[in-house]
Every structure is written in structure tokens, then in C-alpha cells.
Design a protein around this motif. Structure first.
Motif, PDB file in Angstrom:
ATOM      1  N   CYS A 236       0.823  -1.211   0.000  1.00 26.28           N
ATOM      2  CA  CYS A 236       0.000   0.000   0.000  1.00 26.28           C
ATOM      3  C   CYS A 236       0.860   1.265   0.000  1.00 26.28           C
ATOM      4  O   CYS A 236       0.501   2.267  -0.613  1.00 26.28           O
ATOM      5  CB  CYS A 236      -0.957  -0.005   1.186  1.00 26.28           C
ATOM      6  SG  CYS A 236      -2.295  -1.212   1.021  1.00 26.28           S
ATOM      7  N   TYR A 239       2.043   1.584  -3.432  1.00 27.35           N
ATOM      8  CA  TYR A 239       0.939   2.160  -4.207  1.00 27.35           C
ATOM      9  C   TYR A 239       0.849   3.668  -3.982  1.00 27.35           C
ATOM     10  O   TYR A 239       0.585   4.433  -4.915  1.00 27.35           O
ATOM     11  CB  TYR A 239      -0.371   1.484  -3.810  1.00 27.35           C
ATOM     12  CG  TYR A 239      -1.596   2.122  -4.420  1.00 27.35           C
ATOM     13  CD1 TYR A 239      -1.885   1.962  -5.774  1.00 27.35           C
ATOM     14  CD2 TYR A 239      -2.473   2.878  -3.640  1.00 27.35           C
ATOM     15  CE1 TYR A 239      -3.000   2.556  -6.330  1.00 27.35           C
ATOM     16  CE2 TYR A 239      -3.593   3.462  -4.188  1.00 27.35           C
ATOM     17  CZ  TYR A 239      -3.851   3.307  -5.542  1.00 27.35           C
ATOM     18  OH  TYR A 239      -4.970   3.898  -6.088  1.00 27.35           O
ATOM     19  N   THR A 243       0.772   6.631  -6.624  1.00 25.81           N
ATOM     20  CA  THR A 243      -0.292   7.624  -6.712  1.00 25.81           C
ATOM     21  C   THR A 243       0.235   9.047  -6.555  1.00 25.81           C
ATOM     22  O   THR A 243      -0.410   9.993  -6.998  1.00 25.81           O
ATOM     23  CB  THR A 243      -1.391   7.372  -5.668  1.00 25.81           C
ATOM     24  OG1 THR A 243      -0.811   7.306  -4.362  1.00 25.81           O
ATOM     25  CG2 THR A 243      -2.151   6.093  -5.965  1.00 25.81           C
ATOM     26  N   GLN A 303       4.725  -4.292 -10.677  1.00 25.50           N
ATOM     27  CA  GLN A 303       4.907  -3.045  -9.926  1.00 25.50           C
ATOM     28  C   GLN A 303       6.387  -2.662  -9.853  1.00 25.50           C
ATOM     29  O   GLN A 303       6.745  -1.496 -10.031  1.00 25.50           O
ATOM     30  CB  GLN A 303       4.339  -3.185  -8.513  1.00 25.50           C
ATOM     31  CG  GLN A 303       2.827  -3.341  -8.467  1.00 25.50           C
ATOM     32  CD  GLN A 303       2.399  -4.790  -8.479  1.00 25.50           C
ATOM     33  OE1 GLN A 303       2.891  -5.581  -9.273  1.00 25.50           O
ATOM     34  NE2 GLN A 303       1.492  -5.160  -7.590  1.00 25.50           N
ATOM     35  N   MET A 341      -0.948  -0.435 -12.013  1.00 27.77           N
ATOM     36  CA  MET A 341      -2.145  -0.221 -11.199  1.00 27.77           C
ATOM     37  C   MET A 341      -2.998  -1.480 -11.013  1.00 27.77           C
ATOM     38  O   MET A 341      -3.458  -1.775  -9.907  1.00 27.77           O
ATOM     39  CB  MET A 341      -2.990   0.908 -11.796  1.00 27.77           C
ATOM     40  CG  MET A 341      -2.337   2.262 -11.702  1.00 27.77           C
ATOM     41  SD  MET A 341      -2.055   2.731  -9.974  1.00 27.77           S
ATOM     42  CE  MET A 341      -1.041   4.187 -10.167  1.00 27.77           C
ATOM     43  N   TYR A 344      -1.375  -3.712  -8.443  1.00 29.39           N
ATOM     44  CA  TYR A 344      -1.572  -3.336  -7.041  1.00 29.39           C
ATOM     45  C   TYR A 344      -2.906  -3.862  -6.511  1.00 29.39           C
ATOM     46  O   TYR A 344      -2.976  -4.390  -5.398  1.00 29.39           O
ATOM     47  CB  TYR A 344      -1.518  -1.822  -6.883  1.00 29.39           C
ATOM     48  CG  TYR A 344      -0.109  -1.254  -6.844  1.00 29.39           C
ATOM     49  CD1 TYR A 344       0.756  -1.580  -5.799  1.00 29.39           C
ATOM     50  CD2 TYR A 344       0.354  -0.395  -7.831  1.00 29.39           C
ATOM     51  CE1 TYR A 344       2.050  -1.066  -5.759  1.00 29.39           C
ATOM     52  CE2 TYR A 344       1.640   0.121  -7.797  1.00 29.39           C
ATOM     53  CZ  TYR A 344       2.483  -0.215  -6.760  1.00 29.39           C
ATOM     54  OH  TYR A 344       3.763   0.282  -6.712  1.00 29.39           O
ATOM     55  N   ALA A 363      -5.181   1.176   0.934  1.00 30.50           N
ATOM     56  CA  ALA A 363      -4.408   1.677  -0.201  1.00 30.50           C
ATOM     57  C   ALA A 363      -4.900   3.063  -0.609  1.00 30.50           C
ATOM     58  O   ALA A 363      -4.107   3.955  -0.930  1.00 30.50           O
ATOM     59  CB  ALA A 363      -4.512   0.704  -1.381  1.00 30.50           C
ATOM     60  N   GLY A 367      -2.808   6.359  -0.549  1.00 25.29           N
ATOM     61  CA  GLY A 367      -2.751   7.032  -1.837  1.00 25.29           C
ATOM     62  C   GLY A 367      -3.281   8.454  -1.755  1.00 25.29           C
ATOM     63  O   GLY A 367      -2.783   9.364  -2.430  1.00 25.29           O
TER      64      GLY A 367
END
Length: 435
Positions: A236, A239, A243, A303, A341, A344, A363, A367
């Protein structure tokens, strides 16, 4: 309807969920493409516009985890419809209420709260409709709506802004939200068992995942089991790194091309078009890598590679002087970013399928923190660069360099995450006692 041949209603539902992401980003990106006009009309600096952009993500963060938990427990339909209707209302009232920086921040916070329910609701719904082996492709399909919405916004803005102005542009975009709600009412359901057009063969196919995963994980895992798992936090946080750049692109990329590079507004659509296609590719790659290398490696491979590619290319885009190279490098960088994306969000069906909404909510919160930081930091960096005597391209380039560094960090975080299925704490403690 015959039950011998499996229906494919789940993909129709996934398409409608993708449209919800498209509409969501129509509402987000219209503020970005209107940025130069808003700053000119109200005399705002880049820092002030960054504050207004940041306000959205403050509200977005507030509603993320609660909406995911609600969708997991009660179904996603009400969550999605209410959030999209409210998003349409706040989009409509943005130019009416936001006549000062304080009021604009307020209305953007409320729109963020409304839109913060969409991603957890959609991911929770997708978890009920899609088998694990199709989760990467499905996540890619749904999330492809994001760059599609951004690209449509830019092309429509290029055509409509000179004719109707930025305020009426918000009124036009507000119409898309209730239209989506009508489409969902006709096609979507919270659970496949509630859908009249889903036959027994498709229902059995969807529910295969429960039989397979019950062997390797406990179905009674709790929210605390998910939140105390290190791999969940690593992924996360990774991620969130993604983001940061993603929301930089959503809020500032049109201004980068228009103000920073002196290009036409339509040039800013190219990265989103590239991203639309790489979302699909990322979904296929995530599923294929999982099948070949297993979930522990395969669910994070895209990722790790994608974030490195995004970092290198955004750095090149910031440093280049040739306009074609700038557009190509930034667009490919965004493409590599979008490649990650679906990967994730395909992690949750592999390690915590019964609580995918909780994972998506966490997440989303992390984000959102990145979303809060990205517009504000970018505005401050650009203004600081300009005050130091840098030209527009260089001042904006500094912000792109920050994106490159954060993407590199995200790749490292994904690399160290151990993606084992989450088990209920009581089962793990019982195993320790027996050992």
C-alpha cells in the motif's frame, strides 16, 4: 436461459465499473484543465492552486476505509450510487461556490469525500464478481477508465473552453454522474447471485475461488488481520508512491504542458491515451506473471518493473528540450505507471479476498495522503523555482524529478513485500502452540 453454457455477465459489470472510474476522472481532471483559467480569473499563484487541488484528496482520504468496509458488508450498489450522485452535485456547484480560495477548498473537500467511496466500492464489488485468476485483467479493465476519463476531459476542454468558458464546463461534466447511476441500475448488482442474467454455470465459475482459496487461507480473517500484515503496508505504501506521480499527472500535467512547455492543451492528452492501453497490458501481465511465478513473485513483478520505468522516463521527460521527446518520455512514463495499477489491486484477491474492500480502503487512504502531498509540493516547488529565476520548463522540471525519486522508492517497497495469504491471528497462535 440454458445453464449448460456459461454466461459472461461479470465482464459487463466490470465494464460499467470502468465507466464509473471514467466519470470519476472526468470530475477530477476538469479542475486541472481549468487551472490556467481559474488562476488567471482569481489571480491565484501555483501554490494556491496546489492547495485547492490538495483539498480534494483530504476529503478523499476521509471516506476511503469506511466506505470499503461498508461495501464489503452490505454490498457496493448503494455506496456507488450515492457517491456518484453526490460527486455530480459537487462538480456542478464547484464554479458557483468556489469564488474564493477558501470556498474552493471547501467544495473540493466535499467532492473528495464523495469520490473517496468509488474505488473501495468498485473493488469490493469486483471481488465478488471476478475469480482470482481473472483479477488482474479485470482490475486493468476497470482502472483503464481513469486515463480514459482524463483524455476525454482534455479533448472536450480543448473544444469547449474557448466557447463556453471554464464555469459552464463544470456544468456539462456534472451530467455524466447521474447518467452512470442509471446505467448501473440497469446492468450492475452488488453480488452475482442477485443478477437475473447470471446462470448457474457462471455463478459456479465465479465461486470456484472460494473453494480453492479455502485450502490455503482462512475465510474468517478480520480487518485487524489485514491491517497488521507487513506485506499489506509495504504494497500500500508502494501504491502511495505510484499515486504521488499519478495525482501529480491528474492535477498538474495539463499545466506542465501548457505553462511549463508552452504547448497546446491537446498535447496533455497523449499520456492518458498511452495509460489507457497499458492498464489492459498490466492486467494481462499481472495474471500471467502470477501463473508462471506464483502470487508471491508474480503479483508484484509488474509493480517493481513498472515503477522503475516510470522513474527513469519521467526524469528524461523533465530534462529533455525537444518537444517531441518531452511528450514521448512523459507519456511512456505515465504508461509504465499505469502498467502497475492493476497489479496493485490484484494483490488483495490473492492474500485477502474476503476483505478486498479493506485493502482497497487502506491503499486509498495512503494514496490519498500522496494525493494531498503531490499538488501542494508541486505548487510550492514551481513557485520556488520561478522565484529563484528558473524558467517555466525548469521550475516544473524540478517537480518531475521529485516524482522520479518517489517512483524509485515505490519499486523498492514492492520488491521487499512478502505476499503470503493472510491468516487469522487465532489460527497462527494455535499453530505456534502446537509447534
Amino acid at each position: 436461459m440454458s445453464d449448460s453454457k456459461r454466461t459472461n455477465v461479470r465482464w459487463a459489470v466490470a465494464v460499467v465499473l470502468s465507466l464509473s472510474y471514467m466519470v470519476m476522472f472526468l470530475g477530477r481532471t476538469v479542475f486541472s484543465v481549468s487551472g490556467p483559467s481559474i488562476m488567471k480569473e482569481y489571480g491565484w499563484t501555483s501554490t494556491q492552486f496546489g492547495y485547492a487541488s490538495t483539498a480534494f484528496f483530504i476529503g478523499y482520504m476521509i471516506s476511503m476505509i469506511p466506505s470499503g468496509a461498508i461495501a464489503d458488508k452490505y454490498g457496493a450498489t448503494k455506496v456507488l450510487i450515492i457517491s456518484l450522485l453526490l460527486s455530480g452535485i459537487f462538480t456542478f456547484f464547484t464554479p458557483i461556490i468556489g469564488i474564493s480560495i477558501g470556498l474552493m477548498i471547501l467544495v473540493r473537500v466535499f467532492e473528495g469525500i464523495a469520490q473517496g467511496c468509488i474505488v473501495p466500492g468498485a473493488m469490493s464489488n469486483l471481488g465478488r464478481w471476478i475469480p482470482k485468476k481473472e483479477s488482474g485483467i479485470a482490475c486493468g479493465l476497470v482502472q483503464a477508465g481513469c486515463p480514459l476519463g482524463s483524455a476525454i476531459t482534455i479533448y472536450l476542454a480543448a473544444a469547449l473552453l474557448p466557447i463556453i468558458g471554464w464555469k459552464k464546463l463544470f456544468f456539462v461534466y456534472a451530467l455524466f454522474f447521474p447518467i452512470w447511476c442509471i446505467i448501473w441500475a440497469l446492468i450492475g448488482k452488488s453480488d452475482p447471485s442477485e443478477h437475473k442474467k447470471v446462470n448457474k454455470a457462471e455463478l459456479a465459475y465465479i465461486h470456484q475461488k472460494e473453494k480453492v482459496q479455502a485450502v490455503v487461507m482462512n475465510t474468517d480473517i478480520t480487518k485487524s488481520d489485514v491491517l497488521r500484515t507487513p506485506a499489506v503496508w509495504f504494497m500500500c505504501l508502494s501504491y502511495a508512491c505510484a499515486t504521488y506521480m499519478y495525482f501529480f499527472c491528474t492535477t498538474w500535467l495539463p499545466n506542465y504542458f501548457i505553462i511549463g512547455r508552452g504547448m497546446k492543451i491537446s498535447a496533455g492528452a497523449v499520456p492518458y491515451i498511452v495509460g489507457f492501453f497499458t492498464y489492459f497490458i498490466g492486467g494481462f501481465v499481472a495474471d500471467a506473471a502470477s501463473n508462471k511465478f506464483g502470487d508471491k513473485i508474480g503479483r508484484k513483478l509488474v509493480q517493481v518493473v513498472g515503477m522503475i520505468g516510470a522513474a527513469v522516463l519521467i526524469f528524461l521527460g523533465a530534462s529533455a528540450t525537444n518537444p517531441t521527446i518531452v511528450i514521448a518520455a512523459v507519456s511512456l512514463s505515465y504508461g509504465f505507471l499505469c502498467l502497475t495499477m492493476s497489479g496493485y489491486f490484484s494483490v488483495a484477491p490473492s492474500i485477502c479476498p474476503t476483505l478486498a474492500g479493506v485493502y482497497a480502503g487502506l491503499a486509498g487512504v495512503l494514496g490519498s495522503i500522496a494525493g494531498i502531498l503531490a499538488p501542494t509540493i508541486t505548487g510550492i516547488v514551481v513557485d520556488a523555482g520561478l522565484k529563484a529565476g528558473a524558467n517555466n520548463a525548469t521550475a516544473y522540471g524540478y517537480a518531475l524529478w521529485i516524482c522520479a525519486g518517489i517512483c524509485a522508492l515505490g519499486s523498492i517497497l514492492a520488491l521487499v513485500a512478502k505476499l503470503d495469504p493472510i491468516k487469522h491471528r487465532a489460527v497462527e497462535e494455535d499453530k505456534i502452540v502446537k509447534d
